[in-house]
Design a protein around this motif. Sequence first.
Motif, short mmCIF file in Angstrom:
data_model
loop_
_atom_site.label_atom_id
_atom_site.label_comp_id
_atom_site.label_asym_id
_atom_site.label_seq_id
_atom_site.Cartn_x
_atom_site.Cartn_y
_atom_site.Cartn_z
N MET A 150 0.82 -1.21 0.00
CA MET A 150 0.00 0.00 0.00
C MET A 150 0.85 1.27 0.00
O MET A 150 0.44 2.30 -0.50
CB MET A 150 -0.94 0.00 1.20
N GLU A 209 1.64 2.00 -3.54
CA GLU A 209 0.48 2.61 -4.19
C GLU A 209 0.36 4.08 -3.80
O GLU A 209 0.01 4.93 -4.63
CB GLU A 209 -0.79 1.85 -3.81
N GLN A 251 -8.61 8.54 -2.02
CA GLN A 251 -9.51 7.38 -2.00
C GLN A 251 -10.28 7.25 -3.31
O GLN A 251 -10.51 6.13 -3.78
CB GLN A 251 -10.47 7.52 -0.81
N VAL A 263 -8.04 5.60 -5.74
CA VAL A 263 -7.96 4.15 -5.52
C VAL A 263 -9.21 3.46 -6.06
O VAL A 263 -9.14 2.44 -6.75
CB VAL A 263 -7.78 3.84 -4.02
N ARG A 271 -8.87 0.72 0.55
CA ARG A 271 -8.74 -0.71 0.26
C ARG A 271 -9.69 -1.53 1.13
O ARG A 271 -10.24 -2.55 0.69
CB ARG A 271 -7.29 -1.15 0.47
N SER A 283 -12.60 -3.90 -0.40
CA SER A 283 -12.70 -5.32 -0.05
C SER A 283 -14.06 -5.66 0.53
O SER A 283 -14.53 -6.79 0.41
CB SER A 283 -11.60 -5.69 0.95
#
Length: 239
Positions: A1, A4, A54, A57, A222, A226
């Motif tokens: 992460m 990223e 966010q 992402v 993330r 998920s």
Amino acid sequence: MLRETFSIIGRNWSMYVVVVIGTMALSIFDELSGKTTSSGATSFMWSYVAMCVQGAVIYSAPFAEVGKRAGFGRMFPYFLKTVALLIGALVISLPIFMFLPSELGVSVSVLLFAFALFVAYALVLSLLGTWPTSSITGHGTTLVDALRRGTARFFPTSGRLVAGMILPAVLSILLVVVASQFGTSPLLLVDGKPNVVMLAISAAAAFLQALGVSYAAVVVARVYLSGEQGSAEFGTAAA
């Protein structure tokens, strides 16, 4: 992460330059005015950065595209939810400050309280941090949804968030401590002239804070993905 996070920063470097300069400008304004009236603007700025990260992402898109998709209609509730979680963390950590021994002194007490607040906020984000994130897509927006997502990955998330939020703050403090050893004034402006050393430290501290905010935002995003990927509603909202 972390990789990223750096990738997002690299793709949107101009935004981070603006953020660092803006943070320094607000610090100079506070210094000149003798007040801390810019704290609200600073909080909103970091909240906006987190939302952009966010969104990057979730949508795999640059900040400019995220801004078009989210818009003000989703940014405002995102900010309000973030403030609500911060207030919750403040309430949790406040008793620690109240029961600290007076012998510690104001500086140490404030430092310990700040540390407790960071930890409390990280734990709150681990459980409910996807609540603001849900405003970006408009799916799974209740606190119950956020709690469901948070409890499923609480322990790995909390560890990452505590490290990601505290380490940049510690490094920033160390920079100031090192600078103080050279007899440098803590002011950004001295006799109306720029204090180059402190301006450089301020810029580094602002970037470290941006890095911490961005990393935490990636971690929470993330968790949100998920918990929601695979649902038809989320697929429609994120499209």
